[in-house]
Design a protein around this motif. Structure first.
Motif, mmCIF file in Angstrom:
data_model
loop_
_atom_site.group_PDB
_atom_site.id
_atom_site.type_symbol
_atom_site.label_atom_id
_atom_site.label_comp_id
_atom_site.label_asym_id
_atom_site.label_seq_id
_atom_site.Cartn_x
_atom_site.Cartn_y
_atom_site.Cartn_z
ATOM 1 N N HIS A 537 39.126 28.580 12.296
ATOM 2 C CA HIS A 537 38.623 27.252 12.664
ATOM 3 C C HIS A 537 37.185 27.344 13.148
ATOM 4 C CE1 HIS A 537 38.627 27.073 17.176
ATOM 5 N NE2 HIS A 537 39.571 28.001 17.097
ATOM 6 N N ARG A 538 36.476 26.246 12.979
ATOM 7 C CA ARG A 538 35.039 26.195 13.205
ATOM 8 C C ARG A 538 34.670 25.441 14.484
ATOM 9 N NH1 ARG A 538 34.539 23.412 9.272
ATOM 10 N NH2 ARG A 538 34.039 21.418 10.243
ATOM 11 N N ASP A 539 35.489 24.475 14.889
ATOM 12 C CA ASP A 539 35.168 23.646 16.055
ATOM 13 C C ASP A 539 35.352 24.423 17.343
ATOM 14 O OD1 ASP A 539 38.057 23.518 15.426
ATOM 15 O OD2 ASP A 539 38.158 22.215 17.181
ATOM 16 N N SER A 540 34.635 24.013 18.373
ATOM 17 C CA SER A 540 34.737 24.698 19.673
ATOM 18 C C SER A 540 34.532 23.681 20.776
ATOM 19 C CB SER A 540 33.679 25.804 19.782
ATOM 20 O OG SER A 540 32.371 25.265 19.690
ATOM 21 N N TRP A 541 34.932 24.042 21.993
ATOM 22 C CA TRP A 541 34.772 23.133 23.133
ATOM 23 C C TRP A 541 33.348 23.148 23.672
ATOM 24 C CZ3 TRP A 541 37.936 19.454 23.324
ATOM 25 C CH2 TRP A 541 39.294 19.628 23.030
ATOM 26 N N ILE A 576 42.320 33.712 -4.243
ATOM 27 C CA ILE A 576 42.014 33.758 -2.807
ATOM 28 C C ILE A 576 41.363 32.431 -2.437
ATOM 29 C CG2 ILE A 576 40.793 34.958 -0.956
ATOM 30 C CD1 ILE A 576 40.637 37.398 -2.863
ATOM 31 N N SER A 577 41.892 31.759 -1.440
ATOM 32 C CA SER A 577 41.358 30.474 -0.998
ATOM 33 C C SER A 577 40.895 30.590 0.448
ATOM 34 C CB SER A 577 42.424 29.373 -1.120
ATOM 35 O OG SER A 577 41.927 28.134 -0.653
ATOM 36 N N PHE A 578 39.581 30.416 0.673
ATOM 37 C CA PHE A 578 39.001 30.482 2.017
ATOM 38 C C PHE A 578 38.912 29.067 2.598
ATOM 39 C CE2 PHE A 578 37.322 34.257 -0.089
ATOM 40 C CZ PHE A 578 37.519 35.240 0.871
ATOM 41 N N ALA A 579 39.142 28.955 3.914
ATOM 42 C CA ALA A 579 39.084 27.651 4.576
ATOM 43 C C ALA A 579 38.437 27.779 5.945
ATOM 44 C CB ALA A 579 40.477 27.054 4.714
ATOM 45 N N SER A 580 37.549 26.839 6.239
ATOM 46 C CA SER A 580 36.962 26.686 7.576
ATOM 47 C C SER A 580 37.521 25.393 8.149
ATOM 48 C CB SER A 580 35.433 26.622 7.473
ATOM 49 O OG SER A 580 34.856 26.329 8.735
ATOM 50 N N TRP A 581 38.407 25.526 9.135
ATOM 51 C CA TRP A 581 39.138 24.365 9.656
ATOM 52 C C TRP A 581 38.350 23.642 10.737
ATOM 53 C CZ3 TRP A 581 42.595 24.037 6.150
ATOM 54 C CH2 TRP A 581 43.324 25.129 5.690
ATOM 55 N N ASP A 668 45.908 28.247 13.731
ATOM 56 C CA ASP A 668 46.107 27.500 12.490
ATOM 57 C C ASP A 668 47.205 28.035 11.585
ATOM 58 O OD1 ASP A 668 43.984 25.416 12.598
ATOM 59 O OD2 ASP A 668 42.677 27.137 12.762
ATOM 60 N N TYR A 669 47.829 29.140 11.934
ATOM 61 C CA TYR A 669 48.932 29.647 11.123
ATOM 62 C C TYR A 669 50.198 28.802 11.252
ATOM 63 C CZ TYR A 669 49.869 31.597 15.744
ATOM 64 O OH TYR A 669 50.059 31.736 17.099
ATOM 65 N N VAL A 670 50.291 27.963 12.276
ATOM 66 C CA VAL A 670 51.550 27.281 12.578
ATOM 67 C C VAL A 670 52.032 26.439 11.409
ATOM 68 C CG1 VAL A 670 52.739 25.699 14.140
ATOM 69 C CG2 VAL A 670 51.031 27.284 15.040
ATOM 70 N N ALA A 671 51.154 25.613 10.851
ATOM 71 C CA ALA A 671 51.566 24.741 9.753
ATOM 72 C C ALA A 671 51.978 25.552 8.534
ATOM 73 C CB ALA A 671 50.448 23.770 9.397
ATOM 74 N N PHE A 672 51.251 26.634 8.255
ATOM 75 C CA PHE A 672 51.596 27.467 7.102
ATOM 76 C C PHE A 672 52.967 28.120 7.296
ATOM 77 C CE2 PHE A 672 47.050 27.112 6.441
ATOM 78 C CZ PHE A 672 46.940 27.072 5.060
ATOM 79 N N GLN A 673 53.186 28.731 8.454
ATOM 80 C CA GLN A 673 54.424 29.472 8.677
ATOM 81 C C GLN A 673 55.613 28.556 8.938
ATOM 82 O OE1 GLN A 673 54.747 33.111 8.857
ATOM 83 N NE2 GLN A 673 56.897 32.571 8.725
ATOM 84 N N ASP A 674 55.452 27.589 9.825
ATOM 85 C CA ASP A 674 56.596 26.828 10.316
ATOM 86 C C ASP A 674 56.875 25.556 9.541
ATOM 87 O OD1 ASP A 674 56.590 28.790 12.209
ATOM 88 O OD2 ASP A 674 55.839 27.561 13.835
#
Length: 907
Positions: A537-541, A576-581, A668-674
């Motif tokens: 992921h790219r966003d930060s506080w 291979i699919s790269f993603a910046s969330w 960000d793995y949660v949606a992929f795995q669960d």
């Protein structure tokens, strides 16, 4: 309070995502373009306009401004993609592609334009590479078959014999027999002998070991450092101009690296933003104790650039409110802590509760929810120095730990219950959509994914005054409740007579705020429909050096290296699919919306997801994953060296007795795995601690304390790239079913121990009847089937590699079928029944009551501690609800799904 900045949030209904050509004046070339380095950003006036102004403390006086079309265009002109020389300065790449090619083993030609390079390679390569040489997608017969032509007979000068019709018929039959024999031979040969791996221009074959060596040797820590310096030069709160500009920048780097199908994907989601001056924590009674907290952090940079604007302190997805009540201290804010207060006669109804971060219930959202359920009017969460401050070590600026004014921002959405956009659980929040498929946005009021009382984070500098004010009110707390805040003579709980505190949280709440994910891919050569997903992921506080900048910078270096491989003609076996969330910090929104948008495709063709969040915060390697990844990860760790210890990471892993951890809800793995059942892994380097979610997590902190030489960033890039190659380019997926079976046996043991502990405290008559017999039987069946399943790998290895690297089409079909069944195993562990339907019979068992979004029978976040994993979550939730009848029925349901998934490995 009236917003100090008119029209601060302009509607995006008329703002389409600018195309790459619209966003910049000309498309840059990966080989010839003048790039703007981090050191030049401060001189760009138009970028300053996009990123806003700052007050005397380096904060945004007008809150957050959104990107406009004009500012988007100009920002790209000033933040072009980076290409850095060895010393980190902006430059045009001068690497010699011919030299790079000579380091690798290439077999086939690609285009005539590269003929000269391949003439050179012919002199270098003189040995046959014993490797797989078949691809079904480029199936071609070894013989060129054509029908015989007889027209030349008409030109013969010799007279033909005057044969009868039967003679000619015999000749025709003979020719037909010859033709059939040739056709049979062609089919036999196509099955028995290897074919060309790909059509011209599609890709090259390489010696896999040469590719690995090339990838490891190409990692450049100076480039990673330069990426991170730029990424941390401005804040990137999701939905704001900073995150948008960074999305465009990442899109440009993906394009410059030669990735395919590069795009920015937009979703419109619910986000909140603090109003300047709209947050307050103050003692308002008695008069002699009136006091107000500073709330904001001190200026982090003495001489900040125009872009280095500190973000305001707030909780993402918090509830707006202006509440007043007596102050009560509730330790870590767990349900057990509130029960302790209740048992001691302290009533928290209508109170403002002060709790500290961490503890057994570490998720900040669960603390606020527990306070809400206990009847509190508001919740303040402070960072205690006993957890991450001076009692742990020297604080910033002399050390790595959080200073007295450091504040931990973060979201308080209930990610243990709902992930993604809380208004659209179960489906993607696509822009401008009224969801014609029947789905409707939920209301933010009484939303299952949101808390219902206001909250704010606070530094211990401010919490100190609140704790001091509680002297003599309520009861003295036990030693385990005493924190590390100095100059607090005694720690008291507070009660109804405590000083009255006012908590104000005024904010902008936008239900359809645009966020942007960035995607790019490398299409696979053999099975282009099968996909390995790679993300960060790219966003930060705030500036986000460790979280998530270190991971983003490393991923960009990995992308650059794979881009050089593509320039040399290489392609992986699988895509291979790269993603910046975007918006990960707000309840994992970006990745979840993308998975929900493409969930059928991911369930069908997803091979795995490789996630890095906090890439580097120290030197200790850790990993959390589906057990399938154990073999592949350990192999990669055996190929990479700890830069400080000069030993392989595998040897250090074994020496420390390290194990793969479970997957909770931390990234960000949660949606992929669960949700999608796509096997996932999350990894990186941790350390003693860092100023998490604070503006002190910046480039200077990383350069001085996190990873001074950026050596562990380099090591992470090597590990990540090699792991991608393991999953994307191995003929047989390196997943370990036997390790998974062993892990499940351990999960059953843990569940049994948990159930036995719960039985001791319950009065339910059904608890004694609870058993895991069917689940153990299913786990044993899986262990047996896993062993049988892996026999094919040994047979394939002996036949193919023992035969000089040749693979027949029959074996290729079996191999790819084997891979597909392996990749589909986790998908088969999803509970996709509707309304409790099992075996076509309507059953009142709900998948995961109150948390129906999670589908995996083995993995989900713990209900009351989202960062932690829960094995067999449906069973655990029922046990903790003291519903032992439901728990037993969940056991039978889970055992049935596990047994069927196990059978599908072999049939």
């Amino acid at each position: 309070m009236v917003d100090e900045k008119p029209n601060k949030y302009e509607s995006h209904t008329s703002l389409p995502i600018p195309t790459y050509d619209e966003a910049i004046s000309s498309r840059p070339s990966s080989s010839s373009q003048s790039y703007l380095g981090p050191e030049e950003i401060s001189n760009d006036a138009e970028r300053q306009g996009l990123l806003g102004q700052q007050d005397s403390l380096g904060r945004r006086p007008g809150g957050y401004q959104l990107p406009t079309v004009e500012s988007a265009r100009s920002s790209l002109e000033s933040a072009r993609f980076l290409s850095f020389s060895e010393n980190g300065s902006a430059s045009i790449s001068s690497e010699d592609p011919g030299r790079e090619i000579s380091q690798m083993g290439i077999i086939d030609h690609e285009t005539e334009g590269r003929a000269a390079r391949y003439l050179q390679m012919r002199r270098v390569i003189s040995k046959r590479i014993a490797s797989l040489t078949i691809t079904l997608s480029s199936f071609r017969l070894p013989l060129q078959l054509t029908f015989p032509r007889f027209s030349y007979l008409r030109d013969q000068t010799l007279p033909l014999p005057n044969w009868s019709q039967s003679n000619w018929l015999m000749i025709g039959r003979f020719i037909a027999i010859i033709f059939v024999m040739l056709l049979v031979y062609a089919v036999f040969a196509s099955i028995s002998f290897p074919m060309n791996r790909g059509s011209p221009g599609a890709g090259q074959m390489y010696d896999p070991e040469s590719v690995k060596a090339y990838v490891q040797g190409q990692v450049n820590e100076d480039k990673i450092k330069s990426y991170l310096e730029y990424l941390t030069s401005y804040d990137k709160v999701a939905g704001t101009e900073g995150s948008y500009v960074s999305a465009q920048w990442v899109e440009g780097l993906f394009t410059a690296a030669g990735l395919e199908n590069v795009l920015m994907q937009r979703y419109d989601v619910y986000l909140n933003f603090p109003k300047p001056g709209g947050r307050r924590v103050a003692i308002v009674h008695p008069p002699e104790m009136v006091w107000a907290a500073m709330v904001e952090e001190e200026r982090v940079y003495k001489n900040p650039t125009p872009q280095q604007k500190q973000t305001l302190v707030f909780h993402g997805h918090s509830r707006s409110g202006n509440v007043t009540g007596p102050l009560i201290y509730a330790n870590y804010g767990s349900r057990e802590d509130f029960e302790t207060l209740k048992d001691s006669g302290v009533d928290v109804k209508g109170a403002i509760v002060l709790v500290r971060y961490y503890g057994s219930q570490g998720d900040r959202a669960s603390k606020v929810k527990a306070a809400e359920l206990a009847g509190a009017a508001g919740c303040i969460i402070y960072s205690d120095p006993a957890e991450d401050g001076f009692l742990k070590g020297t604080p910033w600026p002399e050390g790595r730990w959080r200073p007295s004014d450091g504040v931990q921002r973060g979201a308080v959405s209930l990610m243990s219950w709902v992930i993604g956009d809380v208004l659209t659980p179960g489906f993607a929040s696509q822009p401008h959509s009224k969801f014609s498929d029947g789905n409707e946005r939920l209301s933010k009021d009484q939303n299952p994914g949101l808390v219902n009382i206001p909250s704010l984070p606070l530094a211990w500098r401010d919490a100190q005054k609140l704790l001091q004010s509680l002297q003599g009110h309520g009861q003295k707390v036990s030693e385990s409740w005493i924190g590390g805040v100095p100059e607090v003579p005694e720690w008291w709980s507070g009660d109804k007579n405590s000083p009255v505190v006012r908590l104000v949280n005024e904010q902008d709440e936008i239900e359809d705020q645009p966020i942007y994910n960035v995607h790019g891919s490398i299409i696979g050569l053999e099975q282009h429909d099968k996909v390995i997903y790679v993300g960060n992921h790219r966003d930060s506080w705030c500036f986000g050096a460790a979280d998530p900048g270190s991971g983003t910078a490393v991923m960009l270096e990995v992308v650059r290296i794979f881009g050089t491989l593509r320039d040399l003609g290489w392609r992986p076996l699988r895509t291979i699919s790269f993603a910046s969330w975007d918006a990960e910090e707000y309840n994992l929104i970006g990745s979840t919306e993308s998975v929900e948008h493409h969930i059928d495709e991911i369930r069908l063709n997803g091979i795995g997801y490789l996630n890095v969040d906090v890439g580097v915060a120290g030197s200790h390697f850790r990993g959390s994953a589906s057990p399938l990844f154990q073999r592949a990860l350990l192999r990669v760790l055996s190929l990479t060296i700890d830069p400080a210890e000069n030993r392989t990471f595998r040897s250090l892993w074994d020496e420390k007795g390290s194990q793969l951890e479970g997957l909770g809800a931390g990234s960000d793995y949660v949606a992929f795995q669960d949700l999608a059942g796509c096997s996932s892994i999350d990894f990186g380097f941790t350390g003693p601690g860092y100023p998490y979610h604070s503006c002190y997590d910046n480039f200077e902190w990383m350069k001085r304390f996190g990873d001074p030489g950026f050596h562990y960033h380099k090591a992470l890039a090597q590990i990540w790239a090699l792991l991608i190659l393991e999953i994307a380019d191995k003929p047989i997926l390196p997943y370990d079913m036997e390790a998974y079976a062993s892990a499940i046996t351990g999960y059953v043991d843990q569940l049994e121990q948990h159930a036995n502990n719960e039985k001791l405290r319950t009065q339910s008559k059904h608890a004694a009847e609870f058993n895991l017999t069917s689940l153990r039987k299913a786990a044993d069946l899986f262990a047996t089937n896993a062993e049988s399943f892996h026999k094919f790998e040994r047979e394939w290895t002996e036949l193919v590699y023992g035969g000089g690297g040749y693979e027949s089409n029959v074996m290729a079909i079996k191999r790819m079928s084997h891979n597909t069944r392996m990749a589909n195993f986790e998908t088969h562990l999803l509970d996709l029944s509707e309304d409790g339907e099992v075996n076509n019979v309507i059953n009142p068992i709900v998948k995961l009551p109150g948390r129906e979004q999670f589908k995996h029978i083995l993995f989900a976040p713990q209900k009351w501690s989202g960062y932690d994993e829960a094995f067999f979550p449906a069973i655990r939730d029922a046990i903790e609800a003291d519903d032992w009848t439901l728990a037993q029925r969940q056991v039978e349901k889970v055992a049935d799904i596990l047994a069927k998934a196990s059978d599908k490995l072999l049939h």
